[in-house]
Design a protein around this motif. Structure first.
Motif, mmCIF file in Angstrom:
data_model
loop_
_atom_site.group_PDB
_atom_site.id
_atom_site.type_symbol
_atom_site.label_atom_id
_atom_site.label_comp_id
_atom_site.label_asym_id
_atom_site.label_seq_id
_atom_site.Cartn_x
_atom_site.Cartn_y
_atom_site.Cartn_z
ATOM 1 N N ALA A 6 20.091 8.165 2.523
ATOM 2 C CA ALA A 6 21.302 8.502 1.770
ATOM 3 C C ALA A 6 21.484 7.580 0.559
ATOM 4 C CB ALA A 6 22.511 8.419 2.693
ATOM 5 N N LYS A 7 20.868 6.409 0.597
ATOM 6 C CA LYS A 7 21.055 5.439 -0.490
ATOM 7 C C LYS A 7 19.915 5.464 -1.510
ATOM 8 C CE LYS A 7 23.526 2.156 2.475
ATOM 9 N NZ LYS A 7 24.788 1.867 1.788
ATOM 10 N N THR A 8 18.859 6.225 -1.200
ATOM 11 C CA THR A 8 17.648 6.157 -2.020
ATOM 12 C C THR A 8 17.882 6.466 -3.502
ATOM 13 O OG1 THR A 8 16.307 6.670 -0.110
ATOM 14 C CG2 THR A 8 15.283 7.010 -2.233
ATOM 15 N N ASP A 9 18.632 7.528 -3.784
ATOM 16 C CA ASP A 9 18.819 7.932 -5.188
ATOM 17 C C ASP A 9 19.505 6.837 -5.989
ATOM 18 O OD1 ASP A 9 17.649 10.275 -4.711
ATOM 19 O OD2 ASP A 9 19.494 11.480 -4.634
ATOM 20 N N GLY A 58 17.477 -3.947 -5.488
ATOM 21 C CA GLY A 58 18.169 -2.672 -5.309
ATOM 22 C C GLY A 58 18.414 -2.406 -3.832
ATOM 23 N N VAL A 59 17.392 -2.647 -3.008
ATOM 24 C CA VAL A 59 17.524 -2.382 -1.575
ATOM 25 C C VAL A 59 18.485 -3.380 -0.937
ATOM 26 C CG1 VAL A 59 16.327 -2.243 0.632
ATOM 27 C CG2 VAL A 59 15.189 -1.446 -1.438
ATOM 28 N N VAL A 60 18.243 -4.647 -1.212
ATOM 29 C CA VAL A 60 19.047 -5.701 -0.583
ATOM 30 C C VAL A 60 20.531 -5.520 -0.895
ATOM 31 C CG1 VAL A 60 19.551 -8.158 -0.826
ATOM 32 C CG2 VAL A 60 17.229 -7.414 -0.358
ATOM 33 N N THR A 61 20.850 -5.128 -2.122
ATOM 34 C CA THR A 61 22.258 -5.016 -2.500
ATOM 35 C C THR A 61 22.867 -3.675 -2.080
ATOM 36 O OG1 THR A 61 21.599 -4.280 -4.696
ATOM 37 C CG2 THR A 61 22.133 -6.614 -4.452
ATOM 38 N N SER A 62 22.075 -2.830 -1.410
ATOM 39 C CA SER A 62 22.615 -1.530 -0.991
ATOM 40 C C SER A 62 23.088 -1.535 0.465
ATOM 41 C CB SER A 62 21.546 -0.444 -1.145
ATOM 42 O OG SER A 62 20.624 -0.526 -0.080
ATOM 43 N N ILE A 63 22.765 -2.587 1.196
ATOM 44 C CA ILE A 63 23.020 -2.570 2.640
ATOM 45 C C ILE A 63 24.476 -2.926 2.965
ATOM 46 C CG2 ILE A 63 20.622 -3.050 3.233
ATOM 47 C CD1 ILE A 63 21.498 -5.984 3.695
ATOM 48 N N ASP A 64 24.856 -2.745 4.223
ATOM 49 C CA ASP A 64 26.224 -3.050 4.656
ATOM 50 C C ASP A 64 26.174 -4.022 5.832
ATOM 51 O OD1 ASP A 64 27.354 -0.907 2.948
ATOM 52 O OD2 ASP A 64 26.223 0.368 4.315
ATOM 53 N N PRO A 65 25.975 -5.299 5.577
ATOM 54 C CA PRO A 65 25.781 -6.239 6.675
ATOM 55 C C PRO A 65 27.095 -6.774 7.233
ATOM 56 C CG PRO A 65 25.378 -7.333 4.595
ATOM 57 C CD PRO A 65 25.865 -5.955 4.274
ATOM 58 N N GLU A 66 27.081 -7.102 8.524
ATOM 59 C CA GLU A 66 28.239 -7.794 9.099
ATOM 60 C C GLU A 66 28.141 -9.281 8.766
ATOM 61 O OE1 GLU A 66 29.378 -4.824 12.756
ATOM 62 O OE2 GLU A 66 27.929 -6.380 13.182
ATOM 63 N N ILE A 67 26.913 -9.793 8.803
ATOM 64 C CA ILE A 67 26.702 -11.207 8.460
ATOM 65 C C ILE A 67 25.545 -11.270 7.465
ATOM 66 C CG2 ILE A 67 26.085 -13.486 9.363
ATOM 67 C CD1 ILE A 67 27.277 -12.520 12.072
ATOM 68 N N LEU A 68 25.835 -11.745 6.269
ATOM 69 C CA LEU A 68 24.813 -11.794 5.219
ATOM 70 C C LEU A 68 24.361 -13.236 5.027
ATOM 71 C CD1 LEU A 68 23.283 -10.377 2.869
ATOM 72 C CD2 LEU A 68 25.302 -10.776 1.459
ATOM 73 N N GLU A 125 0.812 -1.231 0.000
ATOM 74 C CA GLU A 125 0.000 0.000 0.000
ATOM 75 C C GLU A 125 0.841 1.276 0.000
ATOM 76 O OE1 GLU A 125 -3.107 -0.061 -0.645
ATOM 77 O OE2 GLU A 125 -3.185 -2.243 -0.510
ATOM 78 N N ILE A 126 2.136 1.172 0.233
ATOM 79 C CA ILE A 126 2.943 2.395 0.247
ATOM 80 C C ILE A 126 3.835 2.454 -1.003
ATOM 81 C CG2 ILE A 126 2.848 2.590 2.777
ATOM 82 C CD1 ILE A 126 5.640 1.472 2.938
ATOM 83 N N SER A 127 4.397 3.621 -1.245
ATOM 84 C CA SER A 127 5.129 3.834 -2.505
ATOM 85 C C SER A 127 6.452 3.059 -2.526
ATOM 86 C CB SER A 127 5.430 5.323 -2.674
ATOM 87 O OG SER A 127 6.442 5.701 -1.765
ATOM 88 N N GLY A 128 7.034 3.002 -3.713
ATOM 89 C CA GLY A 128 8.342 2.380 -3.877
ATOM 90 C C GLY A 128 9.385 3.064 -2.996
ATOM 91 N N TYR A 129 9.363 4.403 -2.998
ATOM 92 C CA TYR A 129 10.321 5.156 -2.174
ATOM 93 C C TYR A 129 10.192 4.785 -0.704
ATOM 94 C CZ TYR A 129 11.913 8.271 -5.886
ATOM 95 O OH TYR A 129 12.494 8.777 -7.015
ATOM 96 N N GLU A 130 8.935 4.734 -0.222
ATOM 97 C CA GLU A 130 8.735 4.412 1.201
ATOM 98 C C GLU A 130 9.162 2.971 1.488
ATOM 99 O OE1 GLU A 130 4.963 7.088 2.533
ATOM 100 O OE2 GLU A 130 4.665 5.681 0.893
ATOM 101 N N ASN A 131 8.920 2.102 0.506
ATOM 102 C CA ASN A 131 9.335 0.708 0.695
ATOM 103 C C ASN A 131 10.851 0.557 0.783
ATOM 104 O OD1 ASN A 131 7.347 -1.569 0.866
ATOM 105 N ND2 ASN A 131 6.401 -0.379 -0.776
ATOM 106 N N GLU A 145 15.667 1.410 -12.157
ATOM 107 C CA GLU A 145 15.127 1.936 -13.418
ATOM 108 C C GLU A 145 13.608 2.018 -13.392
ATOM 109 O OE1 GLU A 145 16.655 -0.706 -16.405
ATOM 110 O OE2 GLU A 145 18.724 -0.127 -16.069
ATOM 111 N N LEU A 146 13.028 2.282 -12.225
ATOM 112 C CA LEU A 146 11.569 2.303 -12.122
ATOM 113 C C LEU A 146 10.989 3.709 -12.302
ATOM 114 C CD1 LEU A 146 11.173 -0.281 -9.240
ATOM 115 C CD2 LEU A 146 10.392 -0.567 -11.588
ATOM 116 N N GLY A 147 11.846 4.685 -12.354
ATOM 117 C CA GLY A 147 11.417 6.054 -12.669
ATOM 118 C C GLY A 147 10.262 6.520 -11.798
ATOM 119 N N GLU A 148 9.225 7.050 -12.466
ATOM 120 C CA GLU A 148 8.114 7.639 -11.715
ATOM 121 C C GLU A 148 7.273 6.608 -10.979
ATOM 122 O OE1 GLU A 148 6.092 10.186 -14.431
ATOM 123 O OE2 GLU A 148 7.781 11.596 -14.463
ATOM 124 N N TYR A 149 7.455 5.351 -11.339
ATOM 125 C CA TYR A 149 6.714 4.309 -10.615
ATOM 126 C C TYR A 149 7.041 4.318 -9.123
ATOM 127 C CZ TYR A 149 4.003 1.786 -14.011
ATOM 128 O OH TYR A 149 3.039 1.429 -14.908
#
Ligand SMILES: Nc1ncnc2c1ncn2[C@@H]1O[C@H](COP(=O)(O)OP(=O)(O)OP(=O)(O)O)[C@@H](O)[C@H]1O
Length: 271
Positions: free
Chosen positions: A135-138, A168-178, A112-118, A145-149
């Motif tokens: 800081a990682k959103t952009d 995109g989100v999963v590969t942006s994080i900095d985990p100690e244990i993945l 129910e919430i936007s891509g950005y909020e997700n 490549e989802l643009g205005e979606y």
């Protein structure tokens, strides 16, 4: 946490699932099928699936371990044990470090919430702060490549569009244990190429990786050690080529060797 403190340790860890509504004709002794864990009975005569038995695993910063094994061998259960989702039924499990469990790309996403909020919610679910995710959103937006979606609610996305965002989100994080379960699904081949590069970078900046996969190519790319899980036990622990060779035969080992050579990673065994 200092790198030297990041650790995963299990001592004789077992995970049983009691099945209270099992329909079994006779379970006088443990049954071992080709797929699945061992089915037995506990002291109170309840049917149990012994998903993991006597697991002794000791990982430190820099370890990249792949899990291979038949359907129902216990790979996902082991990942869940290491993530703290399951407690060992017997034995113990100690994990020191911030764990990012990535099992199901869709988990932690709200339709129910936007891509950005997700992006924010999913990142926080994986142990990042809101500020770090902002800081990682952009960069995530550009990758997806989802643009205005990204302004639209997630329910308006196709399956592949959701996977793009989640990856995109999963590969942006900095985990100690993945802790990674393969499950990377419906994206087109071109996008997958891009995702693999990011996944590789994610693994490189993670302290410890544990990755369950049926793809030898993927295992060879991301890991340098493999465990063969068989009916809930560690049957073999060694270099990827050696373990895949023992589990699936020489052709698969050759496939692993080819990938390792292409990547410029030398194989640990020359078997
Ligand atoms: N929640 C559960 N309740 C009961 N049994 C379970 C549960 N989760 C897993 N099992 C059993 O535990 C065993 C190990 O399952 P697990 O999902 O860990 O295997 P896997 O190696 O990840 O398999 P696959 O490659 O098919 O994904 C199987 O026999 C399965 O039936």
């Amino acid at each position: 946490m200092a790198n030297s403190e990041i650790r995963v340790d299990t001592w004789d860890a077992c995970v049983d699932f009691p099945i209270f509504d099992a329909k079994t004709r006779s379970l006088k002794k443990a049954v071992i099928g080709a797929a699945g864990g061992v089915i037995g009975a506990n002291n109170s005569r309840t049917v149990v699936v012994e998903a993991l038995r006597d697991i002794n695993l000791h990982l430190k910063h820099g370890d990249r371990v792949g899990l291979v094994g038949h359907n129902g061998a216990g790979k996902s259960t082991l990942l869940r044990l290491l993530s703290g989702i399951y407690e060992p039924t017997r034995g113990s499990c100690q994990v020191k470090g911030r764990v990012a469990p990535v099992f199901d790309l869709g988990v932690g996403m709200d339709p129910e919430i936007s891509g950005y909020e997700n992006i924010l919610i999913r990142g926080m679910f994986l142990g990042m702060s809101r500020k770090q995710m902002l800081a990682k959103t952009d960069e995530i937006a550009e990758f997806s490549e989802l643009g205005e979606y990204l302004e639209m609610p997630l329910r308006t996305y196709s399956t592949g569009m959701r996977v793009r965002l989640a990856l995109g989100v999963v590969t942006s994080i900095d985990p100690e244990i993945l802790i990674l379960d393969e499950g990377i699904g419906a994206v087109d081949a071109e996008f997958m190429k891009k995702a693999r590069v990011r996944l590789q970078a994610l693994v490189e900046r993670s302290g410890i990786l544990v990755f369950a996969s049926h793809s030898n190519e993927f295992l060879a790319q991301l890991c340098d050690r493999a465990l063969w899980i068989d009916h809930g036990q560690i049957r073999m622990d060694g270099g990827i080529e050696e373990v895949v060779g023992a589990y699936q035969g020489p052709e698969s080992a050759a496939q692993v060797r080819k990938v390792l050579t292409e990547l410029g990673k030398s194989s640990e065994t020359d078997a």
